[in-house]
Design a protein around this motif. Structure first.
Motif, short mmCIF file in Angstrom:
data_model
loop_
_atom_site.label_atom_id
_atom_site.label_comp_id
_atom_site.label_asym_id
_atom_site.label_seq_id
_atom_site.Cartn_x
_atom_site.Cartn_y
_atom_site.Cartn_z
N VAL A 58 44.74 38.35 -30.83
CA VAL A 58 45.96 37.68 -30.38
C VAL A 58 46.31 36.59 -31.39
O VAL A 58 45.50 35.68 -31.64
CB VAL A 58 45.79 37.10 -28.96
CG1 VAL A 58 47.06 36.38 -28.52
CG2 VAL A 58 45.46 38.23 -27.97
N LYS A 60 49.53 35.01 -31.53
CA LYS A 60 50.78 34.34 -31.18
C LYS A 60 50.73 32.88 -31.64
O LYS A 60 49.65 32.37 -31.96
CB LYS A 60 51.00 34.42 -29.66
CG LYS A 60 49.90 33.77 -28.84
CD LYS A 60 49.98 34.19 -27.37
CE LYS A 60 48.89 33.52 -26.55
NZ LYS A 60 48.83 34.04 -25.18
N TYR A 64 47.57 30.71 -33.25
CA TYR A 64 47.04 29.48 -32.64
C TYR A 64 47.00 28.35 -33.68
O TYR A 64 46.04 27.58 -33.79
CB TYR A 64 45.64 29.71 -32.05
CG TYR A 64 45.62 30.60 -30.82
CD1 TYR A 64 46.25 31.84 -30.83
CD2 TYR A 64 44.97 30.20 -29.65
CE1 TYR A 64 46.24 32.66 -29.70
CE2 TYR A 64 44.96 31.02 -28.51
CZ TYR A 64 45.59 32.25 -28.55
OH TYR A 64 45.58 33.07 -27.44
N LEU A 106 54.54 40.20 -26.58
CA LEU A 106 54.33 39.88 -25.17
C LEU A 106 55.60 39.45 -24.45
O LEU A 106 55.72 39.62 -23.24
CB LEU A 106 53.26 38.79 -25.04
CG LEU A 106 51.84 39.21 -25.41
CD1 LEU A 106 50.95 37.98 -25.60
CD2 LEU A 106 51.25 40.13 -24.36
N ARG A 158 54.28 35.31 -13.46
CA ARG A 158 54.91 34.77 -14.66
C ARG A 158 55.63 35.89 -15.38
O ARG A 158 56.84 35.91 -15.47
CB ARG A 158 53.79 34.14 -15.51
CG ARG A 158 54.21 33.22 -16.57
CD ARG A 158 53.02 32.60 -17.27
NE ARG A 158 52.23 33.57 -18.03
CZ ARG A 158 51.35 33.26 -18.97
NH1 ARG A 158 51.12 32.00 -19.26
NH2 ARG A 158 50.69 34.18 -19.62
N MET A 185 48.50 46.84 -18.93
CA MET A 185 47.70 45.61 -19.07
C MET A 185 48.07 44.58 -18.01
O MET A 185 49.15 44.62 -17.42
CB MET A 185 47.87 45.00 -20.47
CG MET A 185 49.29 44.58 -20.82
SD MET A 185 49.34 43.38 -22.19
CE MET A 185 49.47 41.86 -21.24
N ASN A 222 41.19 38.48 -21.64
CA ASN A 222 41.41 37.57 -22.76
C ASN A 222 40.03 37.10 -23.23
O ASN A 222 39.01 37.69 -22.87
CB ASN A 222 42.30 36.40 -22.31
CG ASN A 222 41.61 35.55 -21.25
OD1 ASN A 222 40.76 36.04 -20.50
ND2 ASN A 222 41.94 34.28 -21.18
N SER A 223 39.97 36.01 -24.02
CA SER A 223 38.67 35.56 -24.55
C SER A 223 37.65 35.38 -23.43
O SER A 223 36.57 35.97 -23.44
CB SER A 223 38.83 34.21 -25.27
OG SER A 223 39.65 34.33 -26.38
N ARG A 238 41.70 41.42 -25.33
CA ARG A 238 42.75 40.70 -26.07
C ARG A 238 42.36 39.24 -26.30
O ARG A 238 43.00 38.33 -25.77
CB ARG A 238 44.08 40.75 -25.30
CG ARG A 238 44.56 42.13 -24.89
CD ARG A 238 45.93 42.04 -24.23
NE ARG A 238 45.99 41.04 -23.18
CZ ARG A 238 45.72 41.25 -21.89
NH1 ARG A 238 45.40 42.46 -21.47
NH2 ARG A 238 45.80 40.26 -21.03
N PRO A 239 41.34 38.97 -27.11
CA PRO A 239 40.96 37.57 -27.32
C PRO A 239 41.90 36.86 -28.28
O PRO A 239 42.38 37.44 -29.25
CB PRO A 239 39.56 37.67 -27.94
CG PRO A 239 39.58 38.98 -28.65
CD PRO A 239 40.46 39.90 -27.84
N GLY A 240 42.14 35.60 -27.98
CA GLY A 240 42.84 34.70 -28.89
C GLY A 240 41.95 33.51 -29.17
O GLY A 240 41.25 33.43 -30.19
N TYR A 241 41.92 32.59 -28.22
CA TYR A 241 41.26 31.29 -28.40
C TYR A 241 39.86 31.37 -29.03
O TYR A 241 39.55 30.62 -29.96
CB TYR A 241 41.19 30.60 -27.03
CG TYR A 241 40.71 29.18 -27.06
CD1 TYR A 241 41.31 28.25 -27.91
CD2 TYR A 241 39.65 28.76 -26.25
CE1 TYR A 241 40.87 26.94 -27.93
CE2 TYR A 241 39.22 27.45 -26.26
CZ TYR A 241 39.83 26.54 -27.11
OH TYR A 241 39.40 25.24 -27.14
#
Ligand SMILES: *Cc1c(COP(=O)(O)O)cnc(C)c1O
Length: 389
Positions: A58, A60, A64, A106, A158, A185, A222-223, A238-241
């Motif tokens: 991820v 976006k 980050y 997204l 959301r 998802m 996610n993470s 879908r990891p980001g952080y």
């Protein structure tokens, strides 16, 4: 010194003989992004997934705050082939760098831009029935068969199809006819709290929907979701952080490698010879015999004002508190306890790094590490370790 005549080249002048200007002198603060660490974090996360599950990246919000293109290219070199951005514009900017990867947007489909998504090869993450309808019609009319991603809301309220809309879509045998393959998802609300019962409730809601799309791939984690265990892994995480070194397991040791270092230059050191206050608003007092170091970073750099009188920095092996308000361009440190020779003009103070992780800074600022990272500003001099072309 004789004035150079306009027709004469200035060769041999003091200016041209001077050594090249160094960014660490001319910039206020140095931001170093370790792409090798980000790559290693991606491998660590992938290694945790159940057999057969893929790991996306991820990226976006400009990765980050770390630089989406550089991060994505590095992850691509590791084997990552699915990326997520938030904005459509982020997708347009990133996709040309990743011709053989899926770049998923997204924010979803802006129907009037269907042509542009198709031309760019972006995958809009369809968020409501109208988007599903619009993208399906467009792809059928243009004889395209791209992959599709459908976002189902399981509790965030959301983005995403409601459970009822998702079940209605599943009941329509023709619904996904336009697409080569589909992924369904959803997104977790409190994955960083493993004991929160909302996780299991979301998982159950997601399982109900997913069972009605038997041929589609599935993605939930996610993470932090990765650390909830294999039941949450499905086909794609879908990891980001955590890629950027943030702790996906708050309250436990950080299993990720640090990827960000921020050093700010000391531009003044003053001995305080009579008691007084420091900075705007006179919010902090210092006594005679104190010492203040002023560093070249401020809220205009994304160094949050909420760190006023609360944040800290490290000068060598010395921990020093921020004293007074963070101002637009400057931060003042109380270095009274540091031997003068250990804190001089031109030295650098660590604001994020080995002593002070992104999560530590966030805690002091009263926010999360995501906001610390995505606030990293454009005025920093940026250096990248492990960049690939
Ligand atoms: C931001 C985001 C992610 C990544 O979340 P992290 O907590 O940063 O790992 C995954 N999925 C969706 C839908 C997101 O919006």
């Amino acid at each position: 010194m004789a004035a150079a005549r306009p027709s004469e080249p200035a060769e041999g002048s003091a200016a041209s003989a001077a050594p090249a200007r160094r960014p660490e002198d001319s910039s206020g603060a140095l931001l170093t992004i370790d792409l090798d660490a980000i790559a290693e974090n991606w491998r660590r996360l992938r290694a945790r997934l159940r057999a057969g599950a893929q790991c996306a990246g991820v990226v976006k919000a400009d990765g980050y705050g770390c630089g989406a293109v550089k991060v994505a290219k590095r992850l691509h070199a590791e084997g990552c082939r699915v990326f997520f951005v938030a904005r459509t514009d982020e997708g347009f900017a990133l996709k040309p760098h990743l011709p053989d990867a899926e770049v998923c947007v997204l924010d979803g489909l802006v129907p009037s831009l269907a042509n542009d998504y198709a031309a760019a090869g972006l995958v809009p993450v369809l968020n409501d029935p109208a988007q599903v309808e619009a993208w399906t019609s467009y792809c059928v009319a243009n004889e395209l068969r791209p992959p599709v991603v459908i976002h189902v809301d399981t509790g965030m309220n959301r983005l995403g199809l409601s459970e009822a809309d998702a079940l209605a879509l599943a009941a329509d045998r023709d619904a996904l006819r336009a697409f080569s393959d589909a992924m369904v998802m959803s997104h977790l609300v409190v994955s960083e709290e493993p004991d929160n019962p909302i996780n299991a409730r979301q998982l159950a809601a997601y399982e109900r929907v997913r069972a009605r799309f038997p041929k589609a791939k599935a993605s939930l984690a996610n993470s932090s979701g990765i650390f909830l265990g294999p039941a949450y892994h499905f086909d794609l995480a879908r990891p980001g952080y955590a890629l950027y070194g943030g702790n996906p397991t708050p309250g436990k040791p950080n299993p990720m490698r640090r990827a960000v270092q921020l050093l700010a230059r000391v531009i003044a050191v003053r001995e305080v010879d009579k008691a007084g206050t420091v900075g705007y608003g006179a919010t902090a007092r210092i006594g005679a015999g104190g010492r203040i170091a002023t560093i070249a970073v401020g809220y205009a750099d994304g160094y949050l004002r909420s760190l006023s009188n609360r944040g800290e920095a490290w000068i060598g092996s010395h921990r020093v508190p921020i004293i007074g308000r963070v101002s637009m361009d400057l931060v003042t440190l109380d270095v009274s306890s540091v031997p003068p020779e250990a804190c001089q003009v031109g030295d650098h103070a660590e604001l994020i790094g080995a002593h002070l992780g992104v999560d530590d800074v966030a805690e002091r600022a009263g926010t999360n590490g995501y906001e610390i990272l995505t606030s990293l500003g454009p005025r920093y001099h940026r250096a990248y370790l492990g960049e690939v072309d």
